[in-house]
Design a protein around this motif. Structure first.
Motif, PDB file in Angstrom:
ATOM      1  N   ASN A 117      40.471  28.910  48.856  1.00  0.00           N
ATOM      2  CA  ASN A 117      40.617  29.793  47.634  1.00  0.00           C
ATOM      3  C   ASN A 117      39.593  30.297  47.014  1.00  0.00           C
ATOM      4  OD1 ASN A 117      43.460  29.031  47.904  1.00  0.00           O
ATOM      5  ND2 ASN A 117      43.040  27.052  46.971  1.00  0.00           N
ATOM      6  N   ASN A 118      38.617  30.972  47.819  1.00  0.00           N
ATOM      7  CA  ASN A 118      37.246  31.663  47.431  1.00  0.00           C
ATOM      8  C   ASN A 118      37.509  33.272  46.973  1.00  0.00           C
ATOM      9  OD1 ASN A 118      35.478  29.580  47.349  1.00  0.00           O
ATOM     10  ND2 ASN A 118      35.805  29.346  49.590  1.00  0.00           N
ATOM     11  N   THR A 119      38.550  33.471  46.211  1.00  0.00           N
ATOM     12  CA  THR A 119      38.755  34.585  45.719  1.00  0.00           C
ATOM     13  C   THR A 119      38.576  34.845  44.283  1.00  0.00           C
ATOM     14  OG1 THR A 119      40.459  35.284  47.592  1.00  0.00           O
ATOM     15  CG2 THR A 119      40.430  36.600  45.461  1.00  0.00           C
ATOM     16  N   TYR A 120      37.600  35.886  44.160  1.00  0.00           N
ATOM     17  CA  TYR A 120      37.272  35.823  42.344  1.00  0.00           C
ATOM     18  C   TYR A 120      37.369  37.251  42.238  1.00  0.00           C
ATOM     19  CZ  TYR A 120      35.507  31.212  43.384  1.00  0.00           C
ATOM     20  OH  TYR A 120      35.328  29.956  43.905  1.00  0.00           O
ATOM     21  N   SER A 121      37.779  37.234  40.806  1.00  0.00           N
ATOM     22  CA  SER A 121      37.975  38.575  40.255  1.00  0.00           C
ATOM     23  C   SER A 121      37.465  38.827  38.698  1.00  0.00           C
ATOM     24  CB  SER A 121      39.625  38.896  39.854  1.00  0.00           C
ATOM     25  OG  SER A 121      40.332  38.983  41.273  1.00  0.00           O
ATOM     26  N   TYR A 122      36.682  39.876  38.840  1.00  0.00           N
ATOM     27  CA  TYR A 122      35.896  40.265  37.434  1.00  0.00           C
ATOM     28  C   TYR A 122      36.317  41.854  36.781  1.00  0.00           C
ATOM     29  CZ  TYR A 122      33.318  36.333  39.797  1.00  0.00           C
ATOM     30  OH  TYR A 122      33.057  35.187  40.644  1.00  0.00           O
ATOM     31  N   TRP A 123      35.704  41.707  35.718  1.00  0.00           N
ATOM     32  CA  TRP A 123      35.747  42.972  35.217  1.00  0.00           C
ATOM     33  C   TRP A 123      34.265  43.492  35.169  1.00  0.00           C
ATOM     34  CZ3 TRP A 123      40.009  45.670  33.430  1.00  0.00           C
ATOM     35  CH2 TRP A 123      41.318  44.716  33.199  1.00  0.00           C
ATOM     36  N   TYR A 124      34.065  44.593  35.631  1.00  0.00           N
ATOM     37  CA  TYR A 124      32.731  45.156  35.785  1.00  0.00           C
ATOM     38  C   TYR A 124      32.087  44.892  34.471  1.00  0.00           C
ATOM     39  CZ  TYR A 124      28.959  47.972  37.569  1.00  0.00           C
ATOM     40  OH  TYR A 124      27.830  48.444  37.814  1.00  0.00           O
ATOM     41  N   ASN A 125      30.842  44.301  34.576  1.00  0.00           N
ATOM     42  CA  ASN A 125      29.867  43.881  33.327  1.00  0.00           C
ATOM     43  C   ASN A 125      30.600  43.238  32.386  1.00  0.00           C
ATOM     44  OD1 ASN A 125      27.265  44.390  32.726  1.00  0.00           O
ATOM     45  ND2 ASN A 125      27.958  45.501  30.561  1.00  0.00           N
ATOM     46  N   ASP A 126      31.567  42.446  32.980  1.00  0.00           N
ATOM     47  CA  ASP A 126      32.493  41.550  32.076  1.00  0.00           C
ATOM     48  C   ASP A 126      33.047  42.464  30.796  1.00  0.00           C
ATOM     49  OD1 ASP A 126      32.242  39.367  33.523  1.00  0.00           O
ATOM     50  OD2 ASP A 126      30.649  38.354  32.347  1.00  0.00           O
ATOM     51  N   ASP A 127      33.042  43.805  30.778  1.00  0.00           N
ATOM     52  CA  ASP A 127      33.644  44.335  29.739  1.00  0.00           C
ATOM     53  C   ASP A 127      35.317  44.416  29.963  1.00  0.00           C
ATOM     54  OD1 ASP A 127      31.200  45.345  28.690  1.00  0.00           O
ATOM     55  OD2 ASP A 127      30.991  47.022  30.095  1.00  0.00           O
ATOM     56  N   LEU A 128      35.847  43.707  29.112  1.00  0.00           N
ATOM     57  CA  LEU A 128      37.235  43.637  29.120  1.00  0.00           C
ATOM     58  C   LEU A 128      38.066  44.903  28.677  1.00  0.00           C
ATOM     59  CD1 LEU A 128      37.663  40.235  27.684  1.00  0.00           C
ATOM     60  CD2 LEU A 128      37.730  40.666  29.981  1.00  0.00           C
ATOM     61  N   PRO A 129      39.005  44.948  29.235  1.00  0.00           N
ATOM     62  CA  PRO A 129      39.813  46.469  28.632  1.00  0.00           C
ATOM     63  C   PRO A 129      40.133  46.243  27.148  1.00  0.00           C
ATOM     64  CG  PRO A 129      41.360  45.127  29.908  1.00  0.00           C
ATOM     65  CD  PRO A 129      39.889  44.570  30.255  1.00  0.00           C
ATOM     66  N   ILE A 130      40.390  47.477  26.461  1.00  0.00           N
ATOM     67  CA  ILE A 130      40.228  47.625  25.154  1.00  0.00           C
ATOM     68  C   ILE A 130      41.839  47.829  25.072  1.00  0.00           C
ATOM     69  CG2 ILE A 130      40.030  48.836  22.938  1.00  0.00           C
ATOM     70  CD1 ILE A 130      37.507  49.913  24.370  1.00  0.00           C
ATOM     71  N   VAL A 131      42.291  46.676  24.178  1.00  0.00           N
ATOM     72  CA  VAL A 131      43.737  46.761  23.591  1.00  0.00           C
ATOM     73  C   VAL A 131      44.035  47.735  22.655  1.00  0.00           C
ATOM     74  CG1 VAL A 131      45.848  45.398  23.009  1.00  0.00           C
ATOM     75  CG2 VAL A 131      44.156  44.261  24.568  1.00  0.00           C
TER      76      VAL A 131
END
Length: 794
Positions: A117-131
């Motif tokens: 279970n070594n699958t990791y997902s990220y937002w680039y630069n940890d910039d989350l999408p704006i709601v």
């Protein structure tokens, strides 16, 4: 670990084991950086650099998954389980601080590799999408204004909202030709030409904005009137009041200026009197003669065409073209009126682009140009003439054809127009009227000079044909421009033998402006009352409405004030507030001891001498003065005569004011008796010797009549008979001698019946007007009188 035994010697051999490895899958979502405009998936790529590839020595480029989040992925195989790895994602393999993750030495990402279970997902630069939440803005009503600030926003974001009210549309200058309305149509083309105006005896025409006036000499002399506001109503005629008469033709042309109607006869012989009449409105039954001019010479013919400037005889001009063809066919006779002073002059017309003026030459004033007039005639185009009679410009026939009659220049809704009626009887469709847009130009002269043969057709904004022309030589036409109560131009076009029509023109309606009221939410709660404010975005979609209301523009009203001069000399009606162009009716009523003289304006100029006056309210406040005078007492002579001479004495003769009561007395001299008072024509005024006489507004003569007192009561041999007596009806009187006159008197001596012209041997009279009672009959013969009693019974 394996164990080996040799000769009882224990040997332990350690064999190294292979480390446990696992794959590491890294996913990074790039959608935010694409929306920021930093990452372009069509041009850029994503890689990862970390301890597993010596920070990028071995490039590890991620593969796009093409999902909604723009995810890129990579799987790094066979990394040692349990080891901690550090890494960062990059764009285009660059450590540029503008594009790399956690720039300026920011900490890298880290992961401890697990055995699964070594699958990791990220937002680039940890910039989350704006709601983002949707802010919808509406305008109510939809055309009430514009709104600014709608869009998608984060919760808590400050949004500047603006409501911009619609200021209203200015209509295009001038009128819209498609908004033309024919108010009344009595033209040959409409097949409704009235028989009373269908021949060459029909002459001029004019218009006051409502009523159409047409002169006709068919079966008499008339000025017929049609009501364009009530086209189905019957026409009627102006009342000539027994005044309109004289000349070669009693009536020839008509014009309207202000509220006055002017008309003229036609004269062409030496010694004939040219007359101009004036009516104060359609209901005036007593027109006045305001001009009389005796033709002094041959080669003068006046009355074919009348022009009026201002309101003569108070102020203005009366202008008549002289058409003593061929000797004099290019001049105007002009009478100038200035506060009661009249001067006369002749304006010769020498057109540059034509031979002469010709018949039916007319001149019309131009609003706003007091010293400039527009004119035309049968044999020239349209020209401009100044107040000194100098022709300063005329058009050539290739621009405006000759026989374009009675031109008018007027302005409407920011545009300038020229209107005229054409009658070219030799052409199949030779009768029509045209309106030309002459807005181009700094003034009226410049506007006419800008017309060319090449552009005139493009400038014609309205053309209306009357139908086929009637081929009679020298037929004329008329054109009048007035304005409705709403300020729209109304044009009368008239042609001899072809009838008339009235057309109203109007501009496109102007859209009203709006004003902002408030912002409301979907539940109609008021959010804010300012047209511009900062709104805090909630964490949900919302619709806000900017509410507007139309601006009610009240039409501008102007004040008419009326001042009575001198104070308390009279009363007036009509003062108040009016719209521009609205008809105003004012009345002056003199107080006892005063009489009305005239209306004047602020400058002291005479407006009218009629106590009832009507006019259109101008676009300004107006003060009018009603002027009264206290007239000097006028005395009249009362003359008293005695008949016969020396038969009595009279008192009361003298000078008296009209209306004054005068006591007159008559006393018989000896031998005479009083009979009655008569006027100079012999009609009885009073039967009493003394009575109060009301002095009329003229000199007056009264005659005191006496007769001889010789009365015989006894019966003489005359064969006199009076029967029946008593009577209730007819009394008969006969005699052998001629009876000259009789008087019947009551017991007080008052004459209740008389017949002073008998001169016969027999008469009878009816006593029906006499009450029951006793009376005396005096019967007069040539040399004596007989008195008898008479009894009347009922």
């Amino acid at each position: 670990m394996d164990r080996l035994f040799l000769d009882d010697v224990f040997v332990q051999v350690v064999i190294p084991q292979e480390p446990q490895v696992a794959d590491l899958t890294l996913n990074v979502r790039m959608i935010v950086w694409e929306e920021l405009g930093i990452f372009d998936p069509a041009e850029d790529y994503v890689d990862v650099a970390g301890t597993f590839n010596n920070w990028g020595e071995t490039p590890l480029v991620l593969t796009a998954l093409n999902d909604d989040d723009l995810t890129y992925t990579i799987t790094i195989p066979e990394l040692e389980v349990g080891e901690t790895f550090f890494f960062k994602f990059r764009i285009n393999g660059s450590w540029d601080d503008d594009t790399a993750e956690f720039p300026f030495g920011g900490p890298p990402r880290e992961v401890v590799l697990q055995d699964s279970n070594n699958t990791y997902s990220y937002w680039y630069n940890d910039d989350l999408p704006i709601v983002l939440y949707e802010l919808t803005l509406l305008a109510n009503p939809e055309n009430g204004g514009n709104v600014e600030g709608a869009g998608n926003y984060q919760s808590g974001e400050q949004v500047l909202l603006t409501a911009i009210p619609f200021e209203g549309d200015e209509s295009e200058p001038g009128f819209n030709p498609e908004n033309t309305a024919i108010l009344i149509d009595y033209t040959a083309g409409f097949e409704s030409l009235p028989p009373i105006i269908n021949d060459e005896l029909t002459r001029g025409a004019s218009f006051d904005g409502r009523y159409v006036y047409i002169v006709s000499r068919k079966n008499g002399n008339f000025i017929y009137v049609w009501d364009s506001d009530n086209p189905s109503s019957e026409h009627f005629s102006l009342d000539f009041g027994g005044v309109v008469e004289g000349g070669t033709w009693d009536i020839s042309d008509v014009q309207v200026s202000g509220t006055y109607i002017y008309a003229t006869n036609m004269v062409m012989h030496v010694g004939e009197v040219s007359k101009v009449y004036r009516w104060n409105g359609v209901n005036d039954s007593n027109p006045e003669v305001i001009l009389e001019f005796t033709l002094p010479d041959h080669n003068i013919r006046l009355g074919d065409a009348l022009s009026i400037v201002g309101t003569p005889p108070e102020n203005g001009k009366i202008i008549m073209s002289n058409f003593a063809w061929p000797s004099n066919a290019s001049e105007f006779f002009v009478w100038n009126f200035d506060q009661g002073n009249i001067t006369n002059e002749i304006w010769p017309i020498d057109p540059e682009n034509a031979l002469r003026l010709g018949q039916y030459g007319r001149i019309n004033a131009i609003d706003g140009e007091p010293d400039l007039y527009v004119l035309s005639g049968a044999e020239m185009g349209i020209g401009l003439i100044n107040s000194s009679g100098e022709l300063i410009f005329d058009t050539s026939e290739d621009i405006i054809q000759f026989r374009s009659y009675d031109p008018n220049i007027f302005e409407y809704n920011g545009a300038r127009y020229l209107s005229y009626t054409v009658n070219r009887e030799w052409e199949n469709q030779g009768v029509f009227f045209e309106v030309v847009d002459i807005s181009e130009g700094t003034d009226n002269l410049d506007a006419l000079q800008n017309l060319t043969a090449g552009n005139i057709n493009d400038k014609k904004v309205h053309v209306h044909s009357f139908g086929p022309a009637n081929p009679v030589m020298w037929v004329g036409a008329c054109n009048s421009v007035r304005f409705s109560n709403h300020g729209n131009p109304r044009i009368l076009a008239f042609s001899l033998l072809s009838g008339f029509l009235v057309t109203e023109f109007s501009a496109d309606p102007v859209e009203p402006g709006y004003e902002f009221i408030n912002w409301t939410d979907p539940e109609n709660n008021i959010v804010n009352t300012e047209a511009q404010f900062t709104y805090t975005m909630p964490d949900y979609d919302i619709t806000l409405t900017a509410n507007f209301e139309p601006i009610i523009v009240e039409p501008e009203v102007f004040t008419l004030s009326i001042t009575v001069s001198p104070e308390n000399s009279g009363t007036t009606t009509g003062a108040g507030e009016y719209l521009a162009g609205e008809q105003v009716n004012i009345t002056a009523i003199a107080n006892e001891g005063y009489e009305f003289v005239e209306w004047t304006n602020q400058d002291g100029n005479i407006i009218s001498t009629m106590d009832e006056y009507s006019f259109a309210m101008p676009e300004e406040n107006l003060e009018i003065f009603a002027n009264f005078i206290e007239p000097e007492p006028e005395y009249f002579n009362l003359i008293l005569l005695v008949n016969p001479e020396d038969s009595g004495v009279i008192t009361g003769e003298g000078e008296y004011e009209a209306g004054e009561m005068v006591n007159v007395t008559a006393t018989a001299n000896e031998g005479y008796i009083f009979i009655n008072w008569t006027d100079i024509e012999g009609f009885e005024v009073n039967a009493n010797s003394s009575f109060d006489f009301q002095m009329p507004q003229e000199n007056k003569t009264l005659v005191a009549n006496f007769d001889l007192e010789n009365i015989f009561d006894e019966i003489m041999p005359l064969g006199l008979k009076i029967y029946p007596n008593p009577t209730s009806d007819i009394v008969k009187i006969s005699s052998d001698q001629q009876i000259q006159k009789i008087f019947v008197m009551d017991i007080f001596g008052k004459v209740v019946y008389s017949n002073q012209t008998v001169y016969d041997f027999y008469l009878d009279f009816n006593t029906g007007q006499l009450a029951t009672g006793s009376y005396f009959i005096q019967i007069h013969f040539e040399n004596f009188i007989i008195k008898r009693a008479l009894q009347v019974l009922r």
